[in-house]
Design an enzyme around this catalytic site. Structure first.
Site, short mmCIF file in Angstrom:
data_model
loop_
_atom_site.label_atom_id
_atom_site.label_comp_id
_atom_site.label_asym_id
_atom_site.label_seq_id
_atom_site.Cartn_x
_atom_site.Cartn_y
_atom_site.Cartn_z
N HIS A 1 48.31 45.75 -13.39
CA HIS A 1 48.44 45.85 -11.92
C HIS A 1 47.93 44.56 -11.30
O HIS A 1 46.98 43.95 -11.80
CB HIS A 1 47.66 47.06 -11.40
CG HIS A 1 47.94 47.34 -9.96
ND1 HIS A 1 47.32 46.66 -8.95
CD2 HIS A 1 48.81 48.20 -9.38
CE1 HIS A 1 47.80 47.10 -7.79
NE2 HIS A 1 48.70 48.04 -8.02
N GLY B 1 50.82 53.61 -3.70
CA GLY B 1 49.37 53.55 -3.55
C GLY B 1 48.91 54.49 -2.45
O GLY B 1 48.83 55.71 -2.63
N GLY B 2 48.64 53.94 -1.27
CA GLY B 2 48.07 54.69 -0.14
C GLY B 2 48.72 56.03 0.13
O GLY B 2 48.03 57.04 0.31
N GLU C 1 55.92 44.80 -8.04
CA GLU C 1 55.08 44.99 -6.86
C GLU C 1 54.77 43.63 -6.23
O GLU C 1 53.83 42.94 -6.67
CB GLU C 1 53.76 45.67 -7.25
CG GLU C 1 53.94 47.05 -7.85
CD GLU C 1 52.70 47.91 -7.67
OE1 GLU C 1 52.84 49.02 -7.17
OE2 GLU C 1 51.59 47.46 -8.01
N ASN D 1 49.54 55.81 -7.70
CA ASN D 1 48.39 55.07 -8.20
C ASN D 1 47.25 55.25 -7.19
O ASN D 1 47.28 54.66 -6.12
CB ASN D 1 48.76 53.58 -8.35
CG ASN D 1 47.58 52.71 -8.72
OD1 ASN D 1 46.50 53.23 -9.06
ND2 ASN D 1 47.74 51.40 -8.65
N TRP D 2 46.29 56.07 -7.56
CA TRP D 2 45.22 56.42 -6.61
C TRP D 2 44.18 55.31 -6.48
O TRP D 2 43.30 55.38 -5.64
CB TRP D 2 44.54 57.72 -7.02
CG TRP D 2 45.44 58.92 -7.01
CD1 TRP D 2 46.79 58.95 -6.72
CD2 TRP D 2 45.07 60.27 -7.29
NE1 TRP D 2 47.27 60.24 -6.80
CE2 TRP D 2 46.24 61.07 -7.15
CE3 TRP D 2 43.87 60.90 -7.65
CZ2 TRP D 2 46.23 62.45 -7.36
CZ3 TRP D 2 43.85 62.27 -7.85
CH2 TRP D 2 45.02 63.03 -7.71
N LYS D 3 44.23 54.32 -7.37
CA LYS D 3 43.25 53.22 -7.36
C LYS D 3 41.82 53.80 -7.38
O LYS D 3 41.62 54.84 -7.98
CB LYS D 3 43.52 52.29 -6.18
CG LYS D 3 45.00 51.85 -6.14
CD LYS D 3 45.29 50.77 -5.16
CE LYS D 3 46.78 50.43 -5.23
NZ LYS D 3 47.15 49.32 -4.36
N GLU E 1 46.07 44.01 -8.89
CA GLU E 1 44.63 44.01 -8.59
C GLU E 1 43.81 43.71 -9.85
O GLU E 1 42.78 43.06 -9.79
CB GLU E 1 44.24 45.36 -7.95
CG GLU E 1 44.73 45.42 -6.52
CD GLU E 1 45.13 46.80 -6.03
OE1 GLU E 1 44.72 47.81 -6.63
OE2 GLU E 1 45.89 46.86 -5.04
N GLY F 1 49.56 47.46 0.24
CA GLY F 1 48.52 47.87 1.18
C GLY F 1 48.60 47.15 2.52
O GLY F 1 47.65 47.18 3.30
N SER G 1 53.64 49.40 -0.25
CA SER G 1 53.82 50.08 1.05
C SER G 1 55.01 51.04 1.06
O SER G 1 55.74 51.13 2.05
CB SER G 1 53.95 49.05 2.18
OG SER G 1 52.74 48.31 2.29
P1 13P Z 1 50.38 50.63 -1.46
O1 13P Z 1 51.45 51.70 -1.59
O2 13P Z 1 49.12 51.16 -0.85
O3 13P Z 1 50.92 49.42 -0.78
O4 13P Z 1 49.98 50.18 -2.95
C1 13P Z 1 50.98 49.82 -3.84
C2 13P Z 1 50.41 49.70 -5.20
O5 13P Z 1 49.67 48.77 -5.49
C3 13P Z 1 50.74 50.74 -6.19
O6 13P Z 1 50.33 50.38 -7.47
#
Ligand code: 13P
Length: 243
Positions: free
Chosen positions: A99, A228-229, A168, A11-13, A101, A174, A207
């Site tokens: 998600h 994510g990251g 999640e 997930n590149w956000k 967020e 993050g 993470s």
């Molecule tokens: P991180 O891997 O950066 O913690 O993000 C997780 C995430 O929200 C994937 O959707």
């Protein structure tokens, strides 16, 4: 033991311009080309602006395309929104829905998540539906109550065999603070008991890194990860895919 093919999704956000996105998948597709579809399904979810060019870059590869959100209506006066049909035509197979967020920053409710799931399914997209508790909910021992409410309301009347779920924990997103494999497994097993399905894949997110993926994937009810990251770098995402 159900035969669930692992799924690793990035997930590149709100990261990567169109040209950066194309660069990233150009590198990624070389690094993961030896992975067979039966061993692991690989998905990348770039921002909307990069979907079209990334789709072209991924043609004929073992990497599937996903979007990060959609609107539940088919079309109309919904400024700034994108429909399931638009995503389908461009080549998406998956779409992330609900998600944390989106829920926390954009007020997305379980009812909206439910409508979005039906909109995605109508177009033949596979929803990756996210649930998870905050740190304070975990500290107050409310994790299972929160997850149960999210699952029950978001998945009302949904055929769980047609979707993917992602657990999640918000405190792990993050922050570099991963849930331990045991903490994650406990919630995954709880989710599986709620949905009563052995075939639905349940991903873990929060993470996930090359150095913790192996232990997470050893857990009985962890069928993949939403990253994510660490998905923003071709090498680290490839390492996760090749756990
Ligand atoms: P991180 O891997 O950066 O913690 O993000 C997780 C995430 O929200 C994937 O959707």
């Amino acid at each position: 033991m159900a035969n669930r093919i692992p799924l690793i999704a990035g997930n590149w956000k709100m990261n990567k311009t169109n040209s950066e996105a194309v660069e990233l998948v150009k590198r990624l597709k070389v690094l993961v080309k030896s992975i067979k579809a039966n061993d692991c399904e690989i998905v990348v979810c770039p921002p909307f602006t990069a979907l079209s060019d990334v789709a072209k870059e991924l043609k004929g590869t073992n990497i599937y395309l996903g979007a990060q959100n959609l609107h539940f209506e088919d079309s109309g006066a919904f400024t700034g929104e994108v429909s399931a049909q638009m995503l389908k035509e461009i080549g998406c197979k998956y779409v992330i829905i609900g998600h944390s967020e989106r829920r926390q920053l954009f007020g997305e409710t379980n009812a909206a998540v439910n409508k979005k799931i039906f909109a995605a399914l109508k177009q033949g997209l596979k929803p990756i539906v996210c649930v998870g508790e905050t740190l304070s909910e975990r500290e107050r021992d409310k994790t299972k109550d929160v997850i149960k409410k999210q699952i029950t309301e978001s998945l009302a009347n949904v055929d769980v065999n047609k979707i993917v779920l992602a657990y999640e924990p918000i405190w792990a997103i993050g922050t570099g603070k991963t849930a331990t494999p045991e903490q994650a497994q406990e919630v995954h097993a709880f989710i599986r008991s709620l949905i009563k399905s052995e075939s639905t894949r349940i991903l873990y997110g929060g993470s996930v890194k090359p150095d913790n993926i192996k232990e997470l994937m050893k857990q009985k009810d962890i069928d993949g990860t939403l990253v994510g990251g660490a998905s923003l770098d071709a090498e680290s995402f490839a390492k996760i895919v090749k756990y």
